[in-house]
Design a protein around this motif. Structure first.
Motif, PDB file in Angstrom:
ATOM      1  N   ASP A   1       0.827  -1.223   0.000  1.00 17.04           N
ATOM      2  CA  ASP A   1       0.000   0.000   0.000  1.00 17.04           C
ATOM      3  C   ASP A   1       0.858   1.270   0.000  1.00 17.04           C
TER       4      ASP A   1
ATOM      5  N   SER B   1      -0.632  -6.245   1.651  1.00 21.07           N
ATOM      6  CA  SER B   1      -0.742  -5.061   2.506  1.00 21.07           C
ATOM      7  C   SER B   1      -1.579  -5.400   3.724  1.00 21.07           C
TER       8      SER B   1
ATOM      9  N   THR C   1      -4.592  -2.677   3.766  1.00 19.40           N
ATOM     10  CA  THR C   1      -5.772  -2.801   2.895  1.00 19.40           C
ATOM     11  C   THR C   1      -6.265  -4.243   2.765  1.00 19.40           C
TER      12      THR C   1
END
Length: 195
Positions: A145, A175, A178
């Motif tokens: 990210d 990530s 996320t």
């Protein structure tokens, strides 16, 4: 995969303390601040089962987490950053090596690297060591990210080339912020857990 139950079973420093039984194990290896704890927490959808620390080198034992009562994640001490004496580092090295080489329940090793930077010398040594011992390796490149999506392929290529990766080994961009790469990671891990 939906993880319904997850708990830390034991922090071990040697074979006598490893959990008994034949449940499959996936080891997690990486530099001290690469995001192993964040990876574990994101994969199991829990905020803080694995304790994250701003002080690198906090994990000094093999931490066995049992998931769904059916398999383990084993967090091994990070390499590289830890501010510990040479003697302590050598002791960890032996402990990690003994676990990775001798543990029959070990199905694969997830090696985490930071996607933002080329893999370090320690990352390369670890990868070569795992390949030398013919252990299945999955590379998880964390902190995706923090890089614009348009540059992912470029960074991925750097990781592959720096590690001199075996083309048959998987690399997953991940990530913990996320959740990108989580489903792909479970897909790959499942193939080892069901062997």
């Amino acid at each position: 995969m939906k993880v319904n139950t997850a708990e830390i079973v034991i922090s071990a420093v040697g074979p006598k303390q490893y959990p008994e039984g034949n449940l499959p194990e996936i080891a997690l290896a990486g530099r001290s601040n690469v995001g192993k704890s964040s990876f574990i927490n994101k994969m199991i959808h829990r905020k803080n089962l694995a304790r994250t620390s701003s002080r690198p080198g906090k994990t000094q034992t093999l931490n066995f987490y049992i998931l769904n009562e059916s398999f383990y994640f084993v967090d091994v001490p990070g390499y590289g950053f830890a501010k510990v004496s040479k003697t302590e580092r050598e002791a960890w090295g032996k402990m990690i090596e003994q676990y990775l080489v001798e543990r029959d329940q070990l199905k694969a090793v997830v090696q985490l690297v930071d996607l933002r930077h080329p893999p370090s010398k320690d990352d390369c040594l670890m990868y070569d060591w795992l390949k030398y011992h013919e252990l299945p390796v999955i590379i998880v490149a964390t902190k995706s990210d923090k890089i614009p999506k348009g540059k992912w392929d470029k960074h991925k290529k750097v990781v592959k080339e720096t590690l001199n990766m075996d083309p048959t080994d998987k690399i997953i961009l991940f990530s913990s912020e996320t959740g990108h790469g989580k489903d792909e990671a479970w897909g790959v891990l499942n193939s080892y857990l069901t062997k």
